[in-house]
Design an enzyme around this catalytic site. Structure first.
Site, PDB file in Angstrom:
ATOM      1  N   LYS A   1       0.832  -1.191   0.000  1.00  0.00           N
ATOM      2  CA  LYS A   1       0.000   0.000   0.000  1.00  0.00           C
ATOM      3  C   LYS A   1       0.877   1.255   0.000  1.00  0.00           C
ATOM      4  O   LYS A   1       1.994   1.231   0.524  1.00  0.00           O
ATOM      5  CB  LYS A   1      -0.885   0.042   1.254  1.00  0.00           C
TER       6      LYS A   1
ATOM      7  N   ARG B   1     -10.355 -11.357   1.941  1.00  0.00           N
ATOM      8  CA  ARG B   1     -11.286 -12.333   1.380  1.00  0.00           C
ATOM      9  C   ARG B   1     -10.687 -13.740   1.352  1.00  0.00           C
ATOM     10  O   ARG B   1     -11.420 -14.730   1.425  1.00  0.00           O
ATOM     11  CB  ARG B   1     -11.727 -11.893  -0.009  1.00  0.00           C
TER      12      ARG B   1
END
Length: 534
Positions: free
Chosen positions: A284, A358
């Protein structure tokens, strides 16, 4: 904060501060009793002073006026509730939060709160108690300043003055106690999310789960690396691989004491628990990484709700399933292009290591399905796409089982949390199609929140399931009502309310219907591997 009920004239109830909530129009010719009494004691100058400050009882307005010794209270705080036609418990909850913050700034030790007249005084009591306790929340334990320089002291005593016609009794006492439990659990969850990642790592989160279980009489089972390996959770293991902090598999269980109730299909609550998300090798940007200690807000909400559920004792089991780990870059981290094998047996091509939540949730949802739950609700700070779609204050709710989704939405409305149903459509399914595996973990940018929900759907089969994307509402960008800037504890209130509403339904349902089993999910590998040891 100690609460007590009082009746009669609020002006005579005592306390350094008198809080009077008002609807738009209450400043006209016919005044509510508390305002009329205060206005008389101040010789008709209270409304004049409020008007000079621009106070019109609109929502979010408040004004503090000194009584100059003419009342037992030093100050009167008028709170705007807006139009009565738009009044909800959440409006009162937000107003009570503003009152708590005002009392804190005034360094008030005790005060009186005149409850507004409503058709449901129990809801008014609960909303007020929740708003006051949530509004006093501060996270300042790491500030080195003296206690005096930190947040002002919290009020220790509050008298709730009942409106005319409302009577003290068990219903109001229960509402007060429920509001207290829910608010304290929410503040506990806020603490957990606000803690830095060097404090709350997977091991510490597991310890917090054990503490919750011990506090309210639940069973907590904690598994480590080897347990996760035995359960063949290939996706979970891959995400955890890059960190020096080992993952933890957390299972907290409430079981009713009644043997018949204990055999009912459980409700499964699943919380995302990435205690720090760097993005892995798909790193990120620095600005996006600063708040990634909050990527475990879903698990905090689930554990916070379990604190209350253990005390509510619903007539059906409730299980919390959490896979806790960090997503870090290292020489051992999983890579874009890797192919992972999930516990369900599906293979997944990794196209973005920053779509890690996920992956962990997929294995945890499979594990949860093997316990044959009546329904699964997962909470996850899953996608920035949901924040783009719904902003900072609304939770995205996904699911195809209409009755379960609507029940969760109704619980959220009752709890005062904003949920909005989002589509789960096969039109987006191609975005996850892989040339080399059963599916990809991340698709195109467009429809990102839907793509994530479609990925999770693959691991729940036919089990009624609701996915709550809390990426936006998990933290507030500013102070508002009972919110401070930072963690909100979103989800705790809605989960508790969902359990309360299901409890009411179970009490009214025929015994054979309430105990009917739910078919296990298709493809769930029931019994594979051993459960983690306590």
């Amino acid at each position: 904060m100690n609460f007590s009920f009082a009746s009669g004239d609020a002006v005579r109830a005592g306390g350094a501060l008198l809080v009077i909530p008002l609807f738009d129009g209450d400043l006209g010719d016919t005044l509510p009793s508390a305002l009329a009494s205060a206005e008389k004691a101040l010789e008709g100058k209270l409304r004049t002073a409020a008007a000079q400050e621009g106070f019109k009882a609109k929502a979010d307005q408040s004004v503090s006026i000194h009584t100059l010794g003419r009342l037992e209270s030093d100050r009167v705080l008028l709170l705007g509730l807006g139009p009565r036609a738009k009044f909800t418990p959440e409006v009162l909850r937000l107003a009570a939060g503003r009152a708590a913050k005002a009392a804190q700034k005034l360094k008030v030790a005790d005060f009186t709160f005149a409850l507004p007249s409503t058709e449901q005084p129990e809801w008014a009591v609960r909303a007020t108690v929740e708003g006051l306790l949530l509004g006093t929340y501060r996270f300042d334990r790491y500030k080195s300043a003296s206690k005096e320089e930190k947040s002002p002291p919290r009020a220790t005593s509050v008298r709730l003055v009942l409106p005319e016609g409302a009577q003290k009794g068990p219903a109001l006492e229960q509402a007060l106690e429920l509001g207290r439990r829910v608010a304290e659990a929410t503040n506990w969850a806020r603490d957990l999310v606000n803690e830095p990642a060097n404090v709350v790592n997977p091991e510490r989160l597991a310890q917090a789960a054990q503490e919750v279980a011990k506090e309210v009489g639940l069973k907590a089972t904690i598994g480590g690396q080897r347990d996760i390996e035995r359960l063949d959770m290939g996706m979970f293991l891959a995400v955890a691989r890059g960190s020096v902090n080992e993952p933890r598999l957390i299972h907290v269980v409430y079981t009713p004491k009644n043997p018949k109730d204990a055999k009912r299909p459980p409700l499964a609550l699943v919380g995302k628990a990435i205690t720090f998300d760097s993005g892995g090798l798909s790193l990120k940007p620095s600005d996006s990484m600063v708040d990634m200690k909050t990527d475990m807000a879903g698990s905090a909400a689930v554990l916070g709700a379990m604190k209350v559920i253990g005390a509510l004792k619903p007539p059906f089991p409730v299980h919390a399933f959490i896979g806790a780990c960090e997503n870090m870059p290292s020489g051992d981290a999983y890579r874009p292009g890797d192919i992972l094998t999930s516990r369900l047996g599906k293979t997944v091509e990794v196209t973005n290591t920053d779509a890690e939540g996920r992956l962990v949730l997929g294995d945890i949802l499979t594990w949860a399905c093997e316990h044959k739950p009546s329904a699964i609700i997962d909470l996850a700070t899953l996608t920035g796409a949901c924040v783009v779609a719904l902003g900072n204050y609304i939770v995205g709710a996904f699911g195809e089982h209409d009755a379960t989704v609507e029940a969760v939405l109704e619980a959220a409305r009752s709890a005062g949390e904003e949920f909005w149903r989002m589509p789960v459509t096969d039109l987006q399914k191609d975005a996850l199609r892989s040339e080399v595996a059963d599916m990809k973990n991340s698709g195109e940018r467009w429809g990102g929140a839907i793509n994530a929900a479609l990925f999770l759907r693959e691991f729940v089969g036919t089990t009624p399931w609701v996915h709550l994307d809390i990426a936006g509402p998990s933290q507030s960008p500013k102070e508002r009502g009972y919110f401070n800037k930072g963690a909100t504890g979103v989800g705790v209130r809605s989960l508790v309310e969902y359990v309360r509403q299901r409890t009411a339904e179970a009490a009214n349902a025929p015994e054979e219907e309430a105990a009917a089993p739910v078919k296990p999910s298709k493809g769930a590998k029931a019994g594979k591997g051993k459960a983690p040891r306590a």
